[in-house]
Design an enzyme around this catalytic site. Structure first.
Site, PDB file in Angstrom:
ATOM      1  N   LYS A 159     -19.263   9.886  34.342  1.00 22.46           N
ATOM      2  CA  LYS A 159     -19.747   8.573  34.307  1.00 22.46           C
ATOM      3  C   LYS A 159     -19.492   7.671  35.572  1.00 22.46           C
ATOM      4  O   LYS A 159     -20.524   7.849  36.482  1.00 22.46           O
ATOM      5  CB  LYS A 159     -19.026   7.748  33.011  1.00 22.46           C
ATOM      6  CG  LYS A 159     -19.505   8.434  31.751  1.00 22.46           C
ATOM      7  CD  LYS A 159     -19.114   7.801  30.633  1.00 22.46           C
ATOM      8  CE  LYS A 159     -19.756   8.597  29.540  1.00 22.46           C
ATOM      9  NZ  LYS A 159     -19.312   9.297  28.467  1.00 22.46           N
ATOM     10  N   ASP A 180      -9.166  13.637  29.577  1.00 21.39           N
ATOM     11  CA  ASP A 180     -10.599  13.535  29.695  1.00 21.39           C
ATOM     12  C   ASP A 180     -10.848  12.064  29.838  1.00 21.39           C
ATOM     13  O   ASP A 180     -10.530  11.209  29.114  1.00 21.39           O
ATOM     14  CB  ASP A 180     -11.129  13.833  28.382  1.00 21.39           C
ATOM     15  CG  ASP A 180     -12.963  13.608  28.488  1.00 21.39           C
ATOM     16  OD1 ASP A 180     -13.246  13.091  29.435  1.00 21.39           O
ATOM     17  OD2 ASP A 180     -13.486  13.957  27.483  1.00 21.39           O
ATOM     18  N   TYR A 227     -14.092  12.300  21.744  1.00 18.40           N
ATOM     19  CA  TYR A 227     -15.207  12.876  22.142  1.00 18.40           C
ATOM     20  C   TYR A 227     -15.101  13.647  23.525  1.00 18.40           C
ATOM     21  O   TYR A 227     -14.868  12.803  24.409  1.00 18.40           O
ATOM     22  CB  TYR A 227     -16.535  12.072  22.123  1.00 18.40           C
ATOM     23  CG  TYR A 227     -18.073  12.764  22.626  1.00 18.40           C
ATOM     24  CD1 TYR A 227     -18.388  13.786  21.658  1.00 18.40           C
ATOM     25  CD2 TYR A 227     -18.477  12.207  23.857  1.00 18.40           C
ATOM     26  CE1 TYR A 227     -19.793  14.008  22.182  1.00 18.40           C
ATOM     27  CE2 TYR A 227     -19.613  12.851  23.957  1.00 18.40           C
ATOM     28  CZ  TYR A 227     -20.276  13.865  23.190  1.00 18.40           C
ATOM     29  OH  TYR A 227     -21.397  14.217  23.598  1.00 18.40           O
TER      30      TYR A 227
HETATM   31  C1  LIG Z   1     -19.168  10.653  27.853  1.00 16.16           C
HETATM   32  C2  LIG Z   1     -18.192  11.510  27.595  1.00 16.16           C
HETATM   33  C3  LIG Z   1     -18.258  12.868  27.778  1.00 16.16           C
HETATM   34  C4  LIG Z   1     -19.495  13.780  27.983  1.00 16.16           C
HETATM   35  O1  LIG Z   1     -20.163  13.532  29.529  1.00 16.16           O
HETATM   36  P1  LIG Z   1     -21.653  13.782  29.414  1.00 16.16           P
HETATM   37  O2  LIG Z   1     -21.938  13.343  30.760  1.00 16.16           O
HETATM   38  O3  LIG Z   1     -22.295  12.936  28.484  1.00 16.16           O
HETATM   39  O4  LIG Z   1     -21.762  15.205  29.325  1.00 16.16           O
HETATM   40  C5  LIG Z   1     -16.977  13.463  27.757  1.00 16.16           C
HETATM   41  N1  LIG Z   1     -15.846  13.016  27.602  1.00 16.16           N
HETATM   42  C6  LIG Z   1     -15.969  11.522  27.231  1.00 16.16           C
HETATM   43  C7  LIG Z   1     -14.449  10.878  27.076  1.00 16.16           C
HETATM   44  C8  LIG Z   1     -16.719  11.025  27.521  1.00 16.16           C
HETATM   45  O5  LIG Z   1     -16.875   9.750  27.178  1.00 16.16           O
END
Ligand SMILES: *Cc1c(COP(=O)(O)O)cnc(C)c1O
Length: 430
Positions: free
Chosen positions: A267, A239, A144
């Site tokens: 995060k 990511d 994701y």
């Molecule tokens: C949470 C997450 C996102 C998206 O971040 P948001 O702040 O919710 O838009 C993208 N990549 C990864 C791996 C994530 O865990």
């Protein structure tokens, strides 16, 4: 345990908020029942609208590595509040946080802040496309990367929980440019790149997959990604929105020793406030406006409050021994859970890297693929989730989410969690 207030809040929320939630993973769709509403967080604990206390393993979906209401973060925020909330112009603090990120993550030479992880990945991909002059991208099944159009293809997390890996409203023309490969399958990557490599702008990957539960890379997988990207002039994007500052100070790239061209963060760097970031090699990052022709912007990007929380967070995690301590707590929890499941005769295994973990109701000893995750016993998970909730432990309400521990989860909280788990496994077995 009484959930009367949560229930009536949920009824009220559903009238004015779609599904009663502002992000789908918060709904209890995959576990059944009503989502809880919370009114407080203290250290390792969450307090719901009915005054029930839970040991929390969601941690606001990862950011709260110092626990709820960390006095360090709260003080930093108070100090900034006295000087104003935001200016929509540059501040010295932005240089400080960028310098810290660049120091901590060697592959990042320049970094730009955003307001969410979604913006970070979306922007990084645009930069990679601008840099290479190519349109197509590669992602992996079950990974994701936020909810941007071209990335909602076989995505994990809430998209899996709802059983809708593809979203309505995403033009087919966008997703036609997104190729999806199986995670942890180096051969599939080599085969694909040998045919199409020269048309691929970037390969984006969660270097530790954390949105299909927790699946670490198998040995050689990330190395193969680096090799094919080098060979074909493709930008390798890690990511690390979830894994950055979570599995080690320098993220998954530090743990596995593989260097991406670009990195997305989020995060943990926000300390619980809305922040994302993307960065990488100078020649790539210099493509962005106002230096280059790739447009990227944000009204609240570099918000002084978020930056203040972020700086304080990066200082706290830079204390010697922080990740050894965090990892030891998570490991102790995993060992304890496995032995209790085994005693009750429940097939169960775990994955763990630093302050992140995954629990699987699986017959297999190790879980390394998306299909193994999908084959787990979902009935066991659902019942376990509610049994743990009744036992005072708050887990993510989906079998496809990773778990997060904080530095203030102490002996008492681990013991309480293991006691609840022992009861839960026993109940599952009977
Ligand atoms: C949470 C997450 C996102 C998206 O971040 P948001 O702040 O919710 O838009 C993208 N990549 C990864 C791996 C994530 O865990």
């Amino acid at each position: 345990m009484n959930h009367v207030n949560s229930k009536s809040l949920f009824d009220a929320a559903q009238k004015v908020i779609p599904g009663g939630v502002n992000s789908p993973v918060r709904a209890f769709r995959s576990v059944g029942g009503n989502p809880l509403f919370f009114k407080g967080g203290e250290g390792a604990y969450l307090i719901d609208a009915d005054d029930n206390r839970y040991v929390d393993y969601v941690g606001a979906w990862g950011p709260l590595i110092l626990g709820h209401g960390s006095p360090l973060v709260v003080d930093a925020l108070r100090k900034q509040l006295d000087q104003g909330i935001g200016y929509g112009a540059s501040t010295e603090a932005e240089i400080n946080i960028a310098t810290k990120i660049v120091d901590i993550v060697p592959s990042i030479e320049k970094v730009r802040l955003t307001t969410s992880g979604t913006e970070a990945t979306m922007s990084a991909i645009r930069v990679a496309r601008g840099y290479t002059g190519r349109d197509a991208i590669v992602k992996f099944e079950g990974c994701y990367h936020g909810h941007a159009d071209g990335l909602l293809v076989k995505a994990g997390s809430g998209a899996l929980t709802l059983g809708e890996p593809d979203s309505l409203g995403v033009p087919k023309a966008y997703t036609n440019l997104t190729h999806v490969l199986p995670y942890n399958d180096a051969q599939a990557v080599e085969d694909f790149f040998s045919k199409h490599g020269d048309t691929i702008a970037c390969l984006i990957v969660e270097p530790i997959a954390g949105n299909m539960n927790l699946v670490p890379p198998v040995p050689g997988f990330l190395e193969t990604l680096r090799e094919v990207c080098d060979k074909h002039g493709t930008v390798l994007i890690f990511d690390e929105v979830m894994t950055g500052f979570r599995v080690a100070r320098g993220g998954a790239q530090e743990v596995y020793g593989v260097t991406p061209d670009m990195t997305c963060l989020g995060k943990v760097i926000g300390g619980g406030l809305p922040v994302g970031a993307f960065g990488g090699r100078t020649d790539i990052m210099n493509m962005i406006a106002p230096l280059g022709a790739v447009y990227q912007a944000g009204t609240l990007s570099g918000s002084p409050l978020a930056v203040a929380a972020g700086i304080c967070m990066l200082d706290a995690i830079s204390q010697p021994g922080f990740y050894e301590d965090l990892g030891a707590r998570a490991e102790k929890l995993m060992t304890g859970l496995k032995s209790r499941a085994a005693k009750a005769g429940i097939p169960f295994t775990t994955n763990q890297v630093g302050g992140m973990f995954g629990c699987f109701f699986s017959e297999e000893d190790t879980v390394t693929t998306f299909s193994q995750v999908m084959a787990c016993n979902s009935d066991h998970f659902q019942r376990y989730f509610h049994l743990m909730l009744d036992g005072g432990v708050y887990l993510a309400p989906s079998a496809f989410e990773a778990g997060f521990i904080s530095i203030v989860h102490g002996e008492a909280e681990l013991a309480a969690t293991l006691a609840a788990a022992e009861n839960a496994f026993t109940a599952l077995a009977s």
